[in-house]
Design an enzyme around this catalytic site. Sequence first.
Site, PDB file in Angstrom:
ATOM      1  N   ASP A 284       0.729   2.556   3.767  1.00 20.17           N
ATOM      2  CA  ASP A 284       2.164   2.602   3.972  1.00 20.17           C
ATOM      3  C   ASP A 284       2.476   1.676   5.158  1.00 20.17           C
ATOM      4  O   ASP A 284       1.579   1.142   5.821  1.00 20.17           O
ATOM      5  CB  ASP A 284       2.674   4.029   4.202  1.00 20.17           C
ATOM      6  CG  ASP A 284       4.163   4.145   3.839  1.00 20.17           C
ATOM      7  OD1 ASP A 284       4.843   3.093   3.763  1.00 20.17           O
ATOM      8  OD2 ASP A 284       4.652   5.264   3.641  1.00 20.17           O
TER       9      ASP A 284
HETATM   10  C1  NOJ Z   1       7.742   3.218   4.101  1.00 19.34           C
HETATM   11  C2  NOJ Z   1       7.835   4.266   3.027  1.00 19.34           C
HETATM   12  O1  NOJ Z   1       7.160   5.444   3.419  1.00 19.34           O
HETATM   13  C3  NOJ Z   1       7.269   3.800   1.708  1.00 19.34           C
HETATM   14  O2  NOJ Z   1       7.517   4.778   0.737  1.00 19.34           O
HETATM   15  C4  NOJ Z   1       7.865   2.484   1.324  1.00 19.34           C
HETATM   16  O3  NOJ Z   1       7.364   2.082   0.076  1.00 19.34           O
HETATM   17  C5  NOJ Z   1       7.542   1.471   2.399  1.00 19.34           C
HETATM   18  N1  NOJ Z   1       8.124   1.905   3.658  1.00 19.34           N
HETATM   19  C6  NOJ Z   1       8.054   0.084   2.050  1.00 19.34           C
HETATM   20  O4  NOJ Z   1       9.416   0.046   2.136  1.00 19.34           O
END
Ligand code: NOJ
Length: 742
Positions: A284
């Site tokens: 993430d």
């Molecule tokens: C953080 C989020 O937790 C995740 O779900 C997302 O895909 C990414 N940012 C990218 O935006």
Amino acid sequence: MNRIKPVIVLCLLCSINIVFAQPKTISQKVEALLKKMTLAEKIGQLNQYNGNWEATGPVTTDVGDKLDAIKHGEVGSVLNIVGVKHTRVFQEAAMQSRLKIPLLFGQDVIHGYSITFPIPLAEAASWDLSAIERSARIAATEAAAGGIHWTFAPMVDIARDPRWGRVMEGAGEDPYLGSLIATARVHGFQGKGLGNLDAVMACAKHFTAYGAAIGGRDYNSVDMSLRTLWEIYLPPFKAAVDAGVGTFMNSFNDLNGIPASGNHYLQTDILKGKWGFKGFIVSDWGSIGEMINHGYVKDNYQAAEVAINAGNDMDMESRSYINNLAKLVADKKVPIQRIDDAVRRILTKKYELGLFNDPYRFSDADREKHVMNTPESVAAARDVARKSIVLLKNEHNLLPLSKDLNSIALIGPLVKAKGEMKGFWSLNVGDESQIVSLYEGMQQAAGKSKLLYAKGCDITDTSKAGFDEAYKTAMQADVVIMAMGERPDMTGEAKSRSNIHLPGVQEELIKAISATGKPLVVLLMSGRPMVFNWTADHVPAILYTWWLGNQAGNAIADVLYGNYNPAAKLPITFPRTEGQIPIYYDHYNTGRPAHGDKDVNYTSAYIDLQNSPKYAFGYGLSYTTFGYSNLKFSKKSMAKDGEITVTFDLQNTGKYAGEEVAQLYLRQLVSQPVRPVKELKGFQKVMLQPGETKTISFTINKEKLAFYNDQLQRITQPGEFSLMIGSASDDIRLQDNFFLSH
Ligand code: NOJ
């Protein structure tokens, strides 16, 4: 001599073939490319940057530097660069790199790309797998036409805490329903398979247990038994693997003290090992580097080491890999085989998407122009939006509204809201004129001349200055419809709330309008279950409309007027108050179960609050009523590999045609370890005309009876089971027992 010649010719041909043999399969092509790659180029493939479009975390470089890094083969993927024009610029940079390895463009296409569908939790309320798949299909078709190869969806995290802001992004609390919806969404996004021009690669996230953040506070730690992990939180992820999902994303949280990005057990032992997942895992946003904050590693060098060795393949925006992997390989802390494995997984997906044949195949400006917001997509968005609306209350059949009403007062802060209807995670919808507000939907359905309007109050503001006008407006109308709720940015990432009551003075406004004595319908718009006890107890008709996307106003009007008969069921329990959280239907019985809501005499109960929720999992009304009868078993005892067929009659006993989601729950009465008081194991959404009866059947087999024991083995135990069929988890209409023998 003559005999030798053909042998020589044959050998020559063989060697020519060896020298010039072209790799044919994707795997051969990947191996051939890997051989040409330097270590730096391999590490580049594992590096993902944000394209400075929409950032949901700290951004590490600006666009100029990024294009430069791409030309040097230092980037494998970019997120948040969308649209044919922008993605082409970035892909052209990749085509200037030594090996011309195409970039992967990713984005959070969560519930629509150009046209917005209901938020995922709302769609889950439809219990309509084909409508959910269709919405993902359309989102994928549009996103792929906009240059996107990869969506960071579906989020398949089980969520049992409505304080957690991201509850809006998943399918609710139940592993069975969640698994089916995970499958539908993966199929929808990936369509007929990667490589098709209308398919985007899906990403099951967040691996794992992110939804169980302590206290419902986003990014918080998770502490749970491995048995709960296997029983409740892992099944939707396994379903996504079985559905062929291309990628996984790990999560921000630590699970029992080990951050997910550095968790070998989750990523390598379970996902890539036991489940045989062949795709790749992306971290993430910045989560590899965040292991320093967790206190799990001391610096980015160690973070990269731990993450890659745990099985995390691609680094989203933390720069830990690009800055440290070369040294880690030189220091013999990371085997080159692990780097190769990660690169191999990523290249394989790029080949499967067809990007090596044509890196610009998703960059067709003409297609981009014609695919968005088609009339078919608009119709599908309206269809799934109305299927997502839950009728919570309808005293004296106040709904559907009569078409003869002369004046309708629309009151509340969300009546004229347009952009808000998108909800959180709608990154690309720029043109708000495409969104239908409640007011516009009602104009279409009722005609402008019948509508009266007053805002009454704001969402969170505490001013009551508008109450008077709202009261007067209500007094002039035949019926009042109030549109109340949260702001859309009160759910979503980093949007946890400790107080999930209807915000501001909205419930006071409802009380004031209710005092007019006019027939009152309250619409509740939100991304989570809210607490609204006064409304629930005093207002005759309530619809929970979540955030329904572009077609919100039309869909709500369809339901209000009965052009569509609501059939949605809650995919998550609604608590009476925050003090009951976590609250979910498939709990254990305990040694001192309370018998009813008043039984507090040394039972497992609160002395100041009932145990039962305000609205239970699986609950939702229709304008018609349904009768359940005639439960029959093909036999009352089955062997381990046997089957029992259960049938019952479902009848529409009311006045309107409508659909019922008939739900099957099971409970093993005696078991070691213990089993929940009931678990959803099947459902069918059935359309019935007034008076019509259909015989419904469910098959009970080993899979429905199996569970994880304390050794984490999936087993069945012989014994007696209770089978329950009903309209909600707390509205069981038919019940009988059967046996599983050895
Ligand atoms: C953080 C989020 O937790 C995740 O779900 C997302 O895909 C990414 N940012 C990218 O935006």
